[in-house]
Scaffold this active site. Structure first.
Site, PDB file in Angstrom:
ATOM      1  N   ASP A  76       0.819  -1.322  -0.001  1.00 40.90           N
ATOM      2  CA  ASP A  76       0.098   0.032  -0.046  1.00 40.90           C
ATOM      3  C   ASP A  76       0.890   1.193  -0.175  1.00 40.90           C
ATOM      4  O   ASP A  76       1.254   1.734   0.967  1.00 40.90           O
ATOM      5  CB  ASP A  76      -0.881  -0.085   1.200  1.00 40.90           C
ATOM      6  N   LYS A 123      -7.109   3.695  -2.969  1.00 44.53           N
ATOM      7  CA  LYS A 123      -7.165   3.543  -1.331  1.00 44.53           C
ATOM      8  C   LYS A 123      -7.537   4.836  -0.957  1.00 44.53           C
ATOM      9  O   LYS A 123      -6.853   5.701  -1.202  1.00 44.53           O
ATOM     10  CB  LYS A 123      -6.069   2.889  -0.771  1.00 44.53           C
ATOM     11  N   LYS A 151     -10.397   0.686  -2.228  1.00 44.64           N
ATOM     12  CA  LYS A 151     -10.345   0.226  -0.651  1.00 44.64           C
ATOM     13  C   LYS A 151     -10.837   1.220  -0.015  1.00 44.64           C
ATOM     14  O   LYS A 151     -10.048   2.447  -0.022  1.00 44.64           O
ATOM     15  CB  LYS A 151      -9.105  -0.223  -0.383  1.00 44.64           C
TER      16      LYS A 151
END
Length: 247
Positions: free
Chosen positions: A99, A173, A207
């Site tokens: 990430d 995300k 996400k």
């Protein structure tokens, strides 16, 4: 719906941030990993220095739990070389998901080529090693127009440079959960921001991280179309209780 398979159980505080010692921090991290194994969550999201520990615990337990870590966290301002080095070490240690915090400050300042380059190279590194890659855009630091533009930029870099079969492995995300907002404004995912991300990142998955505090909110996010939810209170949410963590 097996909501646990959408939940990335998350613990990303440093010992200083948590106000505890390094030894106490290790105990907390191990408890999060063990809980994620026991509860059969999708993933445990931890700092890079704990990836090797998580890998050993998961292997010893013969668990299917996957491991995620954060790169250039939480500001995202490290150089591309630093980001790739940190990601490479996490790969060596056994990570499954990378990430990356996108350099959203560079994006806001108009340094678009730098942002495109890091998205291209970070994604390439992850995909070459069969990892899931996520790009954290920090929605609380962006205007609506910037959320739309940055989500679309990530999508376009991926679609222009990688095979369609890879698209499901590259997420956009929402948040780090550590951005400091003013006046008590949300620093994580909201329905409003997630809808913008879904509309402009597709076909890349999204996400929702930070701000999802109850089972019903998690279900709402899933029904909107998110594929993962990041939370430090995964067990509480899965059991229908309100999150007691800050992230």
């Amino acid at each position: 719906m097996n909501i646990k398979q959408y939940l990335d159980s998350t613990y990303l505080k440093t010992p200083d941030q948590a106000g505890i010692s390094v030894e106490e921090d290790l105990t907390v991290v191990m408890s999060f990993i063990q809980e994620a194994i026991h509860e059969q969550f999708k993933l445990i999201m931890i700092r890079p220095n704990h990836v090797a520990l998580a890998k050993k615990m998961i292997n010893d337990a013969k668990s299917k739990l996957t491991i995620g870590t954060v790169i250039s966290f939480p500001e995202g301002t490290n150089s591309l070389e630093e980001k790739l080095a940190e990601a490479n070490q996490a790969i060596v240690d056994g990570v499954d998901d990378l990430d990356f915090v996108c350099n959203y400050q560079a994006f806001k300042n108009g340094t678009i080529d730098l942002v495109k380059k890091e998205i291209l190279e970070g994604t390439k590194l992850g995909l070459e090693h069969h990892k899931i890659v996520k790009w954290i855009i920090e929605v609380a630091a962006l205007s609506d127009d910037q959320i739309i533009q940055l989500s679309a930029l990530i999508k376009n870099v991926v679609m222009d440079n990688f095979k369609e079969s890879s698209f499901s492995s590259v997420f956009v995300k929402s948040s780090t959960g550590f951005f400091k907002t003013q006046d008590g404004l949300p620093n994580g995912a909201t329905v409003h921001t997630i809808i913008m991300m879904l509309e402009n990142a597709s076909p890349l998955p999204v996400k929702a991280a930070g701000g999802v505090r109850t089972y019903d909110e998690a279900v709402e996010m899933i029904q909107l179309g998110v594929k993962r939810i990041g939370t430090s209170s995964a067990k509480a949410i899965a059991n229908g209780m309100e999150a007691n963590g800050a992230y």
